[in-house]
Design a protein around this motif. Sequence first.
Motif, PDB file in Angstrom:
ATOM      1  N   VAL A  35       0.840  -1.199   0.000  1.00  0.00           N
ATOM      2  CA  VAL A  35       0.000   0.000   0.000  1.00  0.00           C
ATOM      3  C   VAL A  35       0.871   1.243   0.000  1.00  0.00           C
ATOM      4  N   ILE A  36       0.544   2.200  -0.876  1.00  0.00           N
ATOM      5  CA  ILE A  36       1.143   3.528  -0.823  1.00  0.00           C
ATOM      6  C   ILE A  36      -0.007   4.513  -0.668  1.00  0.00           C
ATOM      7  N   GLU A  37      -0.030   5.183   0.468  1.00  0.00           N
ATOM      8  CA  GLU A  37      -1.080   6.162   0.762  1.00  0.00           C
ATOM      9  C   GLU A  37      -0.524   7.556   0.512  1.00  0.00           C
ATOM     10  N   CYS A  38      -1.290   8.382  -0.183  1.00  0.00           N
ATOM     11  CA  CYS A  38      -0.863   9.731  -0.531  1.00  0.00           C
ATOM     12  C   CYS A  38      -1.653  10.750   0.283  1.00  0.00           C
ATOM     13  N   PHE A  39      -0.924  11.642   0.937  1.00  0.00           N
ATOM     14  CA  PHE A  39      -1.542  12.638   1.803  1.00  0.00           C
ATOM     15  C   PHE A  39      -1.427  14.034   1.214  1.00  0.00           C
ATOM     16  N   GLY A  40      -2.420  14.857   1.543  1.00  0.00           N
ATOM     17  CA  GLY A  40      -2.354  16.272   1.220  1.00  0.00           C
ATOM     18  C   GLY A  40      -1.533  16.989   2.271  1.00  0.00           C
ATOM     19  N   GLU A  41      -1.177  18.199   1.962  1.00  0.00           N
ATOM     20  CA  GLU A  41      -0.350  18.989   2.863  1.00  0.00           C
ATOM     21  C   GLU A  41      -1.065  19.244   4.190  1.00  0.00           C
ATOM     22  N   GLY A  42      -0.438  18.859   5.286  1.00  0.00           N
ATOM     23  CA  GLY A  42      -0.951  19.182   6.603  1.00  0.00           C
ATOM     24  C   GLY A  42      -1.930  18.201   7.216  1.00  0.00           C
ATOM     25  N   TYR A  43      -2.139  17.050   6.596  1.00  0.00           N
ATOM     26  CA  TYR A  43      -3.085  16.085   7.174  1.00  0.00           C
ATOM     27  C   TYR A  43      -2.648  14.677   6.832  1.00  0.00           C
ATOM     28  N   SER A  44      -2.221  13.923   7.824  1.00  0.00           N
ATOM     29  CA  SER A  44      -1.784  12.540   7.570  1.00  0.00           C
ATOM     30  C   SER A  44      -2.045  11.668   8.794  1.00  0.00           C
ATOM     31  N   PRO A  45      -3.320  11.337   9.025  1.00  0.00           N
ATOM     32  CA  PRO A  45      -3.645  10.480  10.156  1.00  0.00           C
ATOM     33  C   PRO A  45      -3.186   9.041   9.921  1.00  0.00           C
ATOM     34  N   PRO A  46      -2.967   8.293  10.985  1.00  0.00           N
ATOM     35  CA  PRO A  46      -2.414   6.941  10.864  1.00  0.00           C
ATOM     36  C   PRO A  46      -3.441   5.829  10.664  1.00  0.00           C
ATOM     37  N   TYR A  47      -4.686   6.136  10.393  1.00  0.00           N
ATOM     38  CA  TYR A  47      -5.737   5.117  10.369  1.00  0.00           C
ATOM     39  C   TYR A  47      -5.410   3.939   9.460  1.00  0.00           C
ATOM     40  N   TYR A  48      -5.093   4.219   8.206  1.00  0.00           N
ATOM     41  CA  TYR A  48      -4.890   3.139   7.241  1.00  0.00           C
ATOM     42  C   TYR A  48      -3.496   2.538   7.355  1.00  0.00           C
ATOM     43  N   ARG A  49      -2.526   3.295   7.849  1.00  0.00           N
ATOM     44  CA  ARG A  49      -1.212   2.731   8.170  1.00  0.00           C
ATOM     45  C   ARG A  49      -1.395   1.650   9.234  1.00  0.00           C
ATOM     46  N   ASN A  50      -2.219   1.949  10.246  1.00  0.00           N
ATOM     47  CA  ASN A  50      -2.496   0.975  11.302  1.00  0.00           C
ATOM     48  C   ASN A  50      -3.245  -0.237  10.764  1.00  0.00           C
ATOM     49  N   LEU A  51      -4.214  -0.015   9.884  1.00  0.00           N
ATOM     50  CA  LEU A  51      -4.965  -1.120   9.289  1.00  0.00           C
ATOM     51  C   LEU A  51      -4.040  -2.020   8.464  1.00  0.00           C
ATOM     52  N   ALA A  52      -3.151  -1.412   7.693  1.00  0.00           N
ATOM     53  CA  ALA A  52      -2.200  -2.202   6.897  1.00  0.00           C
ATOM     54  C   ALA A  52      -1.296  -3.026   7.803  1.00  0.00           C
ATOM     55  N   ALA A  53      -0.825  -2.416   8.880  1.00  0.00           N
ATOM     56  CA  ALA A  53       0.045  -3.144   9.819  1.00  0.00           C
ATOM     57  C   ALA A  53      -0.710  -4.286  10.481  1.00  0.00           C
ATOM     58  N   PHE A  54      -1.945  -4.045  10.856  1.00  0.00           N
ATOM     59  CA  PHE A  54      -2.763  -5.057  11.523  1.00  0.00           C
ATOM     60  C   PHE A  54      -3.004  -6.266  10.624  1.00  0.00           C
ATOM     61  N   THR A  55      -3.149  -6.013   9.320  1.00  0.00           N
ATOM     62  CA  THR A  55      -3.447  -7.101   8.387  1.00  0.00           C
ATOM     63  C   THR A  55      -2.184  -7.686   7.745  1.00  0.00           C
ATOM     64  N   GLY A  56      -1.003  -7.142   8.068  1.00  0.00           N
ATOM     65  CA  GLY A  56       0.254  -7.695   7.577  1.00  0.00           C
ATOM     66  C   GLY A  56       0.723  -7.173   6.234  1.00  0.00           C
ATOM     67  N   MET A  57       0.095  -6.112   5.733  1.00  0.00           N
ATOM     68  CA  MET A  57       0.507  -5.557   4.447  1.00  0.00           C
ATOM     69  C   MET A  57       1.720  -4.657   4.609  1.00  0.00           C
ATOM     70  N   ARG A  58       2.505  -4.559   3.536  1.00  0.00           N
ATOM     71  CA  ARG A  58       3.609  -3.604   3.510  1.00  0.00           C
ATOM     72  C   ARG A  58       3.032  -2.233   3.194  1.00  0.00           C
ATOM     73  N   TYR A  59       3.545  -1.195   3.854  1.00  0.00           N
ATOM     74  CA  TYR A  59       2.952   0.141   3.760  1.00  0.00           C
ATOM     75  C   TYR A  59       4.033   1.193   3.558  1.00  0.00           C
ATOM     76  N   ALA A  60       3.735   2.169   2.727  1.00  0.00           N
ATOM     77  CA  ALA A  60       4.566   3.354   2.564  1.00  0.00           C
ATOM     78  C   ALA A  60       3.608   4.519   2.313  1.00  0.00           C
ATOM     79  N   CYS A  61       4.099   5.718   2.528  1.00  0.00           N
ATOM     80  CA  CYS A  61       3.235   6.865   2.278  1.00  0.00           C
ATOM     81  C   CYS A  61       4.021   8.024   1.695  1.00  0.00           C
ATOM     82  N   ILE A  62       3.292   8.915   1.078  1.00  0.00           N
ATOM     83  CA  ILE A  62       3.843  10.126   0.485  1.00  0.00           C
ATOM     84  C   ILE A  62       3.151  11.311   1.145  1.00  0.00           C
TER      85      ILE A  62
END
Length: 95
Positions: A36-63
């Motif tokens: 998963v690569i999650e893309c954030f707008g300037e000034g807002y990057s909550p961890p919700y889906y990073r946590n979901l990816a970690a919980f389910t064992g997926m590899r995660y990166a973000c921009i």
Amino acid sequence: RSVQEQIGLFNKAELIVAPHGAAFANLLWCAPECSVIECFGEGYSPPYYRNLAAFTGMRYACIGDTGNSHWTGVSGDIHINIRELDECLEKLGFS
């Protein structure tokens, strides 16, 4: 797309690259091998889906991660730095 179509698409995906948003709840249907690569707008990057990816064992990166999870930054535009995207893809094994 119907719910069944969404489940089928996400279940077969090897890589999801998308802007932060409610559609990321579909990560529930991904196989643990999905990346998963999650893309954030300037000034807002909550961890919700990073946590979901970690919980389910997926590899995660973000921009665009700013560490700010407060909703006041939610209306910022999303700009993708191609070099940063390339780095994320390499980190996840897609080069």
